[in-house]
Design a protein around this motif. Sequence first.
Motif, PDB file in Angstrom:
ATOM      1  N   LYS A  65       0.832  -1.192   0.000  1.00 12.04           N
ATOM      2  CA  LYS A  65       0.000   0.000   0.000  1.00 12.04           C
ATOM      3  C   LYS A  65       0.870   1.246   0.000  1.00 12.04           C
ATOM      4  O   LYS A  65       2.031   1.207   0.405  1.00 12.04           O
ATOM      5  N   ARG A  66       0.282   2.339  -0.420  1.00 14.01           N
ATOM      6  CA  ARG A  66       0.986   3.610  -0.409  1.00 14.01           C
ATOM      7  C   ARG A  66       0.999   4.167   1.000  1.00 14.01           C
ATOM      8  O   ARG A  66       0.156   3.862   1.815  1.00 14.01           O
ATOM      9  N   GLY A  67       1.965   5.025   1.270  1.00 10.16           N
ATOM     10  CA  GLY A  67       2.015   5.690   2.564  1.00 10.16           C
ATOM     11  C   GLY A  67       2.881   4.956   3.569  1.00 10.16           C
ATOM     12  O   GLY A  67       3.684   4.100   3.233  1.00 10.16           O
ATOM     13  N   ARG A  68       2.682   5.320   4.808  1.00 12.08           N
ATOM     14  CA  ARG A  68       3.465   4.735   5.895  1.00 12.08           C
ATOM     15  C   ARG A  68       3.109   3.264   6.070  1.00 12.08           C
ATOM     16  O   ARG A  68       1.941   2.905   6.065  1.00 12.08           O
ATOM     17  N   PRO A  69       4.107   2.400   6.261  1.00 12.56           N
ATOM     18  CA  PRO A  69       3.816   0.985   6.479  1.00 12.56           C
ATOM     19  C   PRO A  69       3.064   0.780   7.790  1.00 12.56           C
ATOM     20  O   PRO A  69       3.290   1.494   8.769  1.00 12.56           O
ATOM     21  N   GLU A  70       2.172  -0.202   7.806  1.00  6.61           N
ATOM     22  CA  GLU A  70       1.413  -0.483   9.009  1.00  6.61           C
ATOM     23  C   GLU A  70       2.332  -1.065  10.073  1.00  6.61           C
ATOM     24  O   GLU A  70       3.218  -1.857   9.778  1.00  6.61           O
ATOM     25  N   GLN A  71       2.114  -0.658  11.309  1.00  4.77           N
ATOM     26  CA  GLN A  71       2.917  -1.176  12.411  1.00  4.77           C
ATOM     27  C   GLN A  71       2.148  -2.281  13.109  1.00  4.77           C
ATOM     28  O   GLN A  71       0.953  -2.158  13.349  1.00  4.77           O
ATOM     29  N   SER A  72       2.858  -3.322  13.470  1.00  3.47           N
ATOM     30  CA  SER A  72       2.237  -4.394  14.237  1.00  3.47           C
ATOM     31  C   SER A  72       2.542  -4.178  15.712  1.00  3.47           C
ATOM     32  O   SER A  72       3.456  -3.434  16.082  1.00  3.47           O
ATOM     33  N   TYR A  73       1.772  -4.829  16.556  1.00  2.00           N
ATOM     34  CA  TYR A  73       1.966  -4.717  17.995  1.00  2.00           C
ATOM     35  C   TYR A  73       3.365  -5.172  18.411  1.00  2.00           C
ATOM     36  O   TYR A  73       4.023  -4.474  19.188  1.00  2.00           O
ATOM     37  N   PRO A  74       3.859  -6.316  17.888  1.00  2.00           N
ATOM     38  CA  PRO A  74       5.224  -6.712  18.256  1.00  2.00           C
ATOM     39  C   PRO A  74       6.289  -5.717  17.806  1.00  2.00           C
ATOM     40  O   PRO A  74       7.271  -5.499  18.521  1.00  2.00           O
ATOM     41  N   SER A  75       6.111  -5.104  16.660  1.00  3.90           N
ATOM     42  CA  SER A  75       7.121  -4.134  16.220  1.00  3.90           C
ATOM     43  C   SER A  75       7.122  -2.896  17.122  1.00  3.90           C
ATOM     44  O   SER A  75       8.176  -2.318  17.380  1.00  3.90           O
ATOM     45  N   MET A  76       5.946  -2.504  17.625  1.00  2.48           N
ATOM     46  CA  MET A  76       5.894  -1.390  18.572  1.00  2.48           C
ATOM     47  C   MET A  76       6.577  -1.763  19.886  1.00  2.48           C
ATOM     48  O   MET A  76       7.292  -0.955  20.476  1.00  2.48           O
ATOM     49  N   LEU A  77       6.365  -2.997  20.353  1.00  3.65           N
ATOM     50  CA  LEU A  77       7.011  -3.444  21.587  1.00  3.65           C
ATOM     51  C   LEU A  77       8.525  -3.478  21.422  1.00  3.65           C
ATOM     52  O   LEU A  77       9.262  -3.044  22.317  1.00  3.65           O
ATOM     53  N   LEU A  78       8.996  -3.984  20.287  1.00  6.38           N
ATOM     54  CA  LEU A  78      10.435  -4.032  20.036  1.00  6.38           C
ATOM     55  C   LEU A  78      11.024  -2.630  20.004  1.00  6.38           C
ATOM     56  O   LEU A  78      12.117  -2.391  20.532  1.00  6.38           O
ATOM     57  N   ARG A  79      10.316  -1.696  19.411  1.00  8.54           N
ATOM     58  CA  ARG A  79      10.791  -0.313  19.341  1.00  8.54           C
ATOM     59  C   ARG A  79      10.799   0.326  20.733  1.00  8.54           C
ATOM     60  O   ARG A  79      11.741   1.028  21.099  1.00  8.54           O
ATOM     61  N   ASP A  80       9.756   0.077  21.529  1.00  8.33           N
ATOM     62  CA  ASP A  80       9.670   0.668  22.862  1.00  8.33           C
ATOM     63  C   ASP A  80      10.777   0.170  23.783  1.00  8.33           C
ATOM     64  O   ASP A  80      11.352   0.934  24.551  1.00  8.33           O
ATOM     65  N   VAL A  81      11.075  -1.123  23.696  1.00 14.83           N
ATOM     66  CA  VAL A  81      12.064  -1.718  24.591  1.00 14.83           C
ATOM     67  C   VAL A  81      13.475  -1.514  24.054  1.00 14.83           C
ATOM     68  O   VAL A  81      14.420  -1.340  24.810  1.00 14.83           O
TER      69      VAL A  81
END
Length: 108
Positions: A65-81
């Motif tokens: 899809k065009r635009g920003r890639p969708e974020q998954s819950y695990p990817s947000m957790l990995l980024r936060d930690v």
Amino acid sequence: MLRMVLGVTWKDKVSNEVLYGRLPRLSDKIKSKRLKLAEHCDRHPEILANDLVLWEPEVGSGETKRGRPEQSYPSMLLRDVGTITKEELRTLMRDRDVWREVSTVDRT
């Protein structure tokens, strides 16, 4: 909103730094709640959410899809930690003392 609760008007000339002081940022509070929920779900194998906390859907073979890639819950957790793999994240979640330090909001 806090100005209304405290009764501070624009005539009082109170800066946001003085008004909000040591309150944590809203994004930090959301991050903390997200991490605590993930740890809670991971600790309980009888809950269906245990398997879903670190589950990511498979990437389809269709067009992206065009635009920003969708974020998954695990990817947000990995980024936060700040970890790289899900295995590192799961081992952090299993150690309660370490996870408590990671998931708390600094109130300074």
